[in-house]
Design a protein around this motif. Structure first.
Motif, PDB file in Angstrom:
ATOM      1  N   VAL A  22     -22.526  68.094  46.853  1.00 39.09           N
ATOM      2  CA  VAL A  22     -21.954  69.177  47.334  1.00 39.09           C
ATOM      3  C   VAL A  22     -20.927  69.729  46.498  1.00 39.09           C
ATOM      4  O   VAL A  22     -20.556  70.742  46.422  1.00 39.09           O
ATOM      5  CB  VAL A  22     -21.020  68.720  48.545  1.00 39.09           C
ATOM      6  N   PHE A  23     -20.417  69.022  45.308  1.00 38.39           N
ATOM      7  CA  PHE A  23     -19.414  69.291  44.570  1.00 38.39           C
ATOM      8  C   PHE A  23     -19.363  68.583  43.224  1.00 38.39           C
ATOM      9  O   PHE A  23     -19.963  67.644  43.045  1.00 38.39           O
ATOM     10  CB  PHE A  23     -17.951  69.093  45.228  1.00 38.39           C
ATOM     11  N   GLY A  24     -18.974  69.338  42.239  1.00 39.01           N
ATOM     12  CA  GLY A  24     -18.764  68.763  41.037  1.00 39.01           C
ATOM     13  C   GLY A  24     -17.651  69.221  40.283  1.00 39.01           C
ATOM     14  O   GLY A  24     -17.108  70.490  40.289  1.00 39.01           O
ATOM     15  N   GLY A  25     -16.952  68.269  39.449  1.00 38.18           N
ATOM     16  CA  GLY A  25     -15.779  68.741  38.798  1.00 38.18           C
ATOM     17  C   GLY A  25     -15.900  68.289  37.243  1.00 38.18           C
ATOM     18  O   GLY A  25     -16.057  67.231  36.987  1.00 38.18           O
ATOM     19  N   GLU A  26     -15.030  68.940  36.418  1.00 46.08           N
ATOM     20  CA  GLU A  26     -14.711  68.537  34.857  1.00 46.08           C
ATOM     21  C   GLU A  26     -13.488  68.539  34.468  1.00 46.08           C
ATOM     22  O   GLU A  26     -12.586  69.400  35.032  1.00 46.08           O
ATOM     23  CB  GLU A  26     -15.448  69.453  34.006  1.00 46.08           C
ATOM     24  N   HIS A  27     -12.827  67.755  33.578  1.00 43.89           N
ATOM     25  CA  HIS A  27     -11.639  67.788  33.140  1.00 43.89           C
ATOM     26  C   HIS A  27     -11.084  69.098  32.557  1.00 43.89           C
ATOM     27  O   HIS A  27      -9.990  69.514  32.441  1.00 43.89           O
ATOM     28  CB  HIS A  27     -11.385  66.695  31.909  1.00 43.89           C
ATOM     29  N   SER A  28     -12.074  70.084  32.150  1.00 44.49           N
ATOM     30  CA  SER A  28     -11.924  71.281  31.486  1.00 44.49           C
ATOM     31  C   SER A  28     -11.625  72.395  32.707  1.00 44.49           C
ATOM     32  O   SER A  28     -11.512  73.674  32.253  1.00 44.49           O
ATOM     33  CB  SER A  28     -13.049  71.755  30.524  1.00 44.49           C
ATOM     34  N   ALA A  29     -11.680  72.059  33.774  1.00 41.00           N
ATOM     35  CA  ALA A  29     -11.345  72.979  34.911  1.00 41.00           C
ATOM     36  C   ALA A  29     -12.522  73.713  35.315  1.00 41.00           C
ATOM     37  O   ALA A  29     -12.305  75.132  35.616  1.00 41.00           O
ATOM     38  CB  ALA A  29     -10.055  73.700  34.657  1.00 41.00           C
ATOM     39  N   HIS A  30     -13.810  73.282  35.077  1.00 47.75           N
ATOM     40  CA  HIS A  30     -14.920  73.837  35.469  1.00 47.75           C
ATOM     41  C   HIS A  30     -15.238  72.885  36.935  1.00 47.75           C
ATOM     42  O   HIS A  30     -15.126  71.865  37.057  1.00 47.75           O
ATOM     43  CB  HIS A  30     -16.324  73.603  34.750  1.00 47.75           C
ATOM     44  N   TYR A  31     -15.493  73.856  37.981  1.00 44.54           N
ATOM     45  CA  TYR A  31     -15.788  73.180  39.476  1.00 44.54           C
ATOM     46  C   TYR A  31     -16.760  73.912  39.872  1.00 44.54           C
ATOM     47  O   TYR A  31     -17.130  75.029  39.738  1.00 44.54           O
ATOM     48  CB  TYR A  31     -14.594  73.581  40.182  1.00 44.54           C
ATOM     49  N   TYR A  32     -17.914  73.040  40.437  1.00 46.84           N
ATOM     50  CA  TYR A  32     -19.077  73.278  40.758  1.00 46.84           C
ATOM     51  C   TYR A  32     -19.308  73.150  42.222  1.00 46.84           C
ATOM     52  O   TYR A  32     -19.076  72.187  42.792  1.00 46.84           O
ATOM     53  CB  TYR A  32     -20.143  72.514  40.160  1.00 46.84           C
ATOM     54  N   PHE A  33     -20.186  74.171  42.935  1.00 50.67           N
ATOM     55  CA  PHE A  33     -20.298  74.003  44.394  1.00 50.67           C
ATOM     56  C   PHE A  33     -21.731  74.136  44.896  1.00 50.67           C
ATOM     57  O   PHE A  33     -22.191  75.115  44.324  1.00 50.67           O
ATOM     58  CB  PHE A  33     -19.460  75.063  45.007  1.00 50.67           C
ATOM     59  N   ARG A  34     -22.395  73.461  45.685  1.00 48.73           N
ATOM     60  CA  ARG A  34     -23.526  73.560  46.129  1.00 48.73           C
ATOM     61  C   ARG A  34     -23.775  74.946  46.822  1.00 48.73           C
ATOM     62  O   ARG A  34     -24.614  75.540  46.486  1.00 48.73           O
ATOM     63  CB  ARG A  34     -23.952  72.367  47.088  1.00 48.73           C
ATOM     64  N   ASP A  35     -22.523  75.161  47.651  1.00 46.89           N
ATOM     65  CA  ASP A  35     -22.646  76.600  48.374  1.00 46.89           C
ATOM     66  C   ASP A  35     -22.708  77.717  47.432  1.00 46.89           C
ATOM     67  O   ASP A  35     -22.858  78.759  47.998  1.00 46.89           O
ATOM     68  CB  ASP A  35     -21.648  76.471  49.480  1.00 46.89           C
ATOM     69  N   PHE A  36     -22.403  77.416  46.000  1.00 48.59           N
ATOM     70  CA  PHE A  36     -22.395  78.628  45.042  1.00 48.59           C
ATOM     71  C   PHE A  36     -23.586  78.391  44.222  1.00 48.59           C
ATOM     72  O   PHE A  36     -23.474  78.262  43.127  1.00 48.59           O
ATOM     73  CB  PHE A  36     -21.102  78.830  44.418  1.00 48.59           C
ATOM     74  N   PHE A  37     -24.861  77.984  44.565  1.00 46.27           N
ATOM     75  CA  PHE A  37     -26.035  77.874  43.697  1.00 46.27           C
ATOM     76  C   PHE A  37     -25.917  76.701  42.679  1.00 46.27           C
ATOM     77  O   PHE A  37     -26.455  76.832  41.969  1.00 46.27           O
ATOM     78  CB  PHE A  37     -26.340  79.278  43.125  1.00 46.27           C
ATOM     79  N   PHE A  38     -24.933  75.807  43.136  1.00 47.44           N
ATOM     80  CA  PHE A  38     -24.695  74.802  42.235  1.00 47.44           C
ATOM     81  C   PHE A  38     -24.108  75.025  40.998  1.00 47.44           C
ATOM     82  O   PHE A  38     -24.026  74.181  39.886  1.00 47.44           O
ATOM     83  CB  PHE A  38     -26.024  73.907  41.827  1.00 47.44           C
ATOM     84  N   ALA A  39     -23.689  76.067  41.038  1.00 50.28           N
ATOM     85  CA  ALA A  39     -22.972  76.662  39.656  1.00 50.28           C
ATOM     86  C   ALA A  39     -21.337  76.652  39.823  1.00 50.28           C
ATOM     87  O   ALA A  39     -20.718  76.154  40.747  1.00 50.28           O
ATOM     88  CB  ALA A  39     -23.384  78.216  39.623  1.00 50.28           C
ATOM     89  N   ASP A  40     -20.554  76.726  38.582  1.00 51.04           N
ATOM     90  CA  ASP A  40     -19.158  76.767  38.563  1.00 51.04           C
ATOM     91  C   ASP A  40     -18.614  78.084  38.939  1.00 51.04           C
ATOM     92  O   ASP A  40     -19.293  79.090  38.429  1.00 51.04           O
ATOM     93  CB  ASP A  40     -18.913  76.213  37.270  1.00 51.04           C
ATOM     94  N   THR A  41     -17.416  78.155  39.527  1.00 53.36           N
ATOM     95  CA  THR A  41     -16.598  79.136  39.887  1.00 53.36           C
ATOM     96  C   THR A  41     -15.187  78.839  40.150  1.00 53.36           C
ATOM     97  O   THR A  41     -14.927  77.953  40.987  1.00 53.36           O
ATOM     98  CB  THR A  41     -17.209  79.655  41.211  1.00 53.36           C
ATOM     99  N   GLY A  42     -14.456  79.270  39.114  1.00 50.40           N
ATOM    100  CA  GLY A  42     -12.802  79.163  39.522  1.00 50.40           C
ATOM    101  C   GLY A  42     -12.448  79.916  40.509  1.00 50.40           C
ATOM    102  O   GLY A  42     -11.431  79.091  41.082  1.00 50.40           O
ATOM    103  N   MET A  43     -12.932  80.738  40.743  1.00 52.50           N
ATOM    104  CA  MET A  43     -12.251  81.452  42.023  1.00 52.50           C
ATOM    105  C   MET A  43     -12.616  80.873  43.423  1.00 52.50           C
ATOM    106  O   MET A  43     -11.607  80.750  44.116  1.00 52.50           O
ATOM    107  CB  MET A  43     -13.093  82.985  42.242  1.00 52.50           C
ATOM    108  N   LEU A  44     -13.462  80.023  43.467  1.00 52.10           N
ATOM    109  CA  LEU A  44     -13.836  79.275  44.732  1.00 52.10           C
ATOM    110  C   LEU A  44     -13.121  78.116  44.743  1.00 52.10           C
ATOM    111  O   LEU A  44     -12.407  77.853  45.682  1.00 52.10           O
ATOM    112  CB  LEU A  44     -15.315  78.910  44.873  1.00 52.10           C
TER     113      LEU A  44
END
Length: 478
Positions: free
Chosen positions: A338-360
């Motif tokens: 459902v979610f993924g996070g990195e130390h570099s401030a990349h954040y990933y969301f299943r609801d956003f096509f499993f991609a990273d979005t800082g805005m979300l």
């Protein structure tokens, strides 16, 4: 002389100086190769292409487009966009995509982030190596390329910003939160384009209870105020001062292509990306549990141990992975996370096509803060129980030898510690006393070793940090 593409096509993207490394000729070859290696085999009929504010972007997009259309495929150009805006377009249109950006790199650089339809990653193990090999052949022997088709593809221009903004607003509702004042430092990057659309009314959406104080929203790929790299503390100084000056509730800083978001609290103090990962992760976990699903969250191996500790306690399964967006995205899809996070401030969301979005991620932080009465510093403290060194770089002549020195020393001194080499060298004494762990990774592009240390208290963190650095820099100091 033809460039060796191995110098600019790395593990998960293309990055080089313009025009000596990344020229229109190179962009055209990569476009043709991408069409033939990635887009056509998966049955795609079009490729979506966007670019950031760098001056070299339009010319490189034109050349890349020529390569794609020469291979017989159509191109949808979405113009100026953030990287997550390109991912949204790839997902919404179900088309492979190419984003021209060098993220936080200086103005002389540009690059390309490639994805499959639905924003699925293209990395060294998922097609990028094959793209590089074919593009190299096309550059070395243009006459024998065989890319020109009897019926070249078409090109159309589409503005997707309003759809992107509406999509994000639909994922996190911040319309009912308490009023917040937020300073946003766009660093003259693409957040100056996207923030007014998502957090304001620039895309025709209803106003939110947010008072946005803009810093450096003018799009300028020469970065006249500071580099658009919030990982470097000096690039946060203006934001931190502005938050205090305006008595704001928080500050947000985006990198050049606005796919990463950094947060500072009401005192102007940075909030660890690991704390943001835990905060956002717990919100997504709660949503999954409420829907009757078992949540999985991905985190890379140098996020704080607080992330798996807190998320597992909340009922989630956590998966530890190596650093890098293509690796995280692959794990996200594999585990339906459902979610993924990195130390570099990349954040990933299943609801956003499993991609990273800082805005979300920013919307989640705003919602979490605005749904309760406490200041952000109090909220963040709940997700930061341990002490971290931050990433420390050491220039070394022989990275492998330095890493082996560290491995041998710690294997002898702490035989009970866990050692793994999933990504660099990780030594963990987390199940013993005192609690500490460190990771030592080599840079993909520079003669550097990157050290991250975390411990249960400051004294232990400092000791481990200094001991490891002494071993790493031993030969250089001799």
């Amino acid at each position: 002389m033809t460039i060796d593409l191995a110098t600019i096509i790395k593990a998960y993207d293309v990055r080089g100086t313009v025009p000596d490394q990344l020229s229109p000729e190179v962009a055209r070859a990569i476009g043709a190769a991408f069409a033939r290696v990635v887009a056509q085999p998966e049955g795609a009929r079009q490729v979506v292409v966007g670019h950031d504010m760098r001056e070299s972007g339009p010319e490189l997009v034109e050349a890349f487009t020529a390569g794609v259309t020469a291979a017989g495929m159509d191109v949808v150009r979405i113009g100026l966009c953030s990287t997550d805006g390109l991912y949204h377009a790839s997902g919404a249109l179900d088309a492979p995509g190419a984003m021209f950006t060098a993220s936080h790199n200086p103005a002389v650089y540009n690059g390309i982030k490639l994805c499959r339809a639905g924003a699925r990653p293209v990395g060294q193990d998922t097609g990028l190596s094959e793209v590089r090999e074919l593009a190299q052949r096309l550059l070395d022997d243009p006459a024998g390329s065989g890319t020109d088709q009897a019926a070249p593809g078409t090109v159309r221009d589409v503005d997707t910003l309003a759809d992107y903004a509406a999509f994000l607003r639909g994922l996190v509702d911040v319309s009912g939160i308490r009023p917040l004042k937020v300073v946003v430092d766009a660093g003259n990057g693409m957040a100056g384009h996207t923030v007014p659309a998502v957090l304001g009314t620039g895309a025709g959406l209803p106003a939110l209870p947010l008072d946005v104080v803009p810093l450096y929203f003018e799009l300028d790929g020469s970065f006249p105020n500071h580099e658009a790299n919030p990982l470097d503390p000096k690039n946060l100084e203006d934001l931190r001062a502005a938050v205090v000056e305006h008595d704001a509730d928080l500050g947000l800083a985006f990198d050049g292509d606005a796919d990463r978001c950094f947060v500072v609290d009401e005192h102007g103090d940075p909030v660890s990306p690991s704390a943001v990962t835990a905060l956002v992760g717990l919100r997504e976990v709660a949503k999954e549990l409420a829907a009757g699903r078992t949540p999985t969250v991905i985190h890379n191996l140098i996020t704080s141990r607080a992330v798996p500790d807190l998320l597992q306690a909340a009922g989630a399964t956590t998966v530890r992975t190596r650093v890098g967006h293509s690796f995280i995205k692959a794990q996200m899809a594999q585990h339906d996370a459902v979610f993924g996070g990195e130390h570099s401030a990349h954040y990933y969301f299943r609801d956003f096509f499993f991609a990273d979005t800082g805005m979300l991620a920013a919307l989640h932080v705003l919602a979490a803060l605005g749904e309760q009465p406490h200041p952000l510093s109090v909220l963040a403290e709940m997700f930061s129980p341990y002490v971290a060194s931050g990433e420390i770089n050491s220039t070394v002549a022989d990275a492998a030898a330095a890493r082996e020195r560290v491995r041998d020393a710690y294997a002898a001194a702490y035989p009970q510690a866990d050692v793994d080499e999933l990504d660099g060298l990780t030594v963990a004494h987390w199940d013993g006393h005192p609690q500490w762990w460190f990771n030592l990774r080599a840079s993909n592009t520079e003669p550097l070793l990157r050290l991250n240390v975390e411990a249960a208290d400051e004294d232990i963190m400092v000791k481990v940090r200094d001991d490891v650095l002494s071993l790493v820099r031993q030969a250089e100091d001799a």
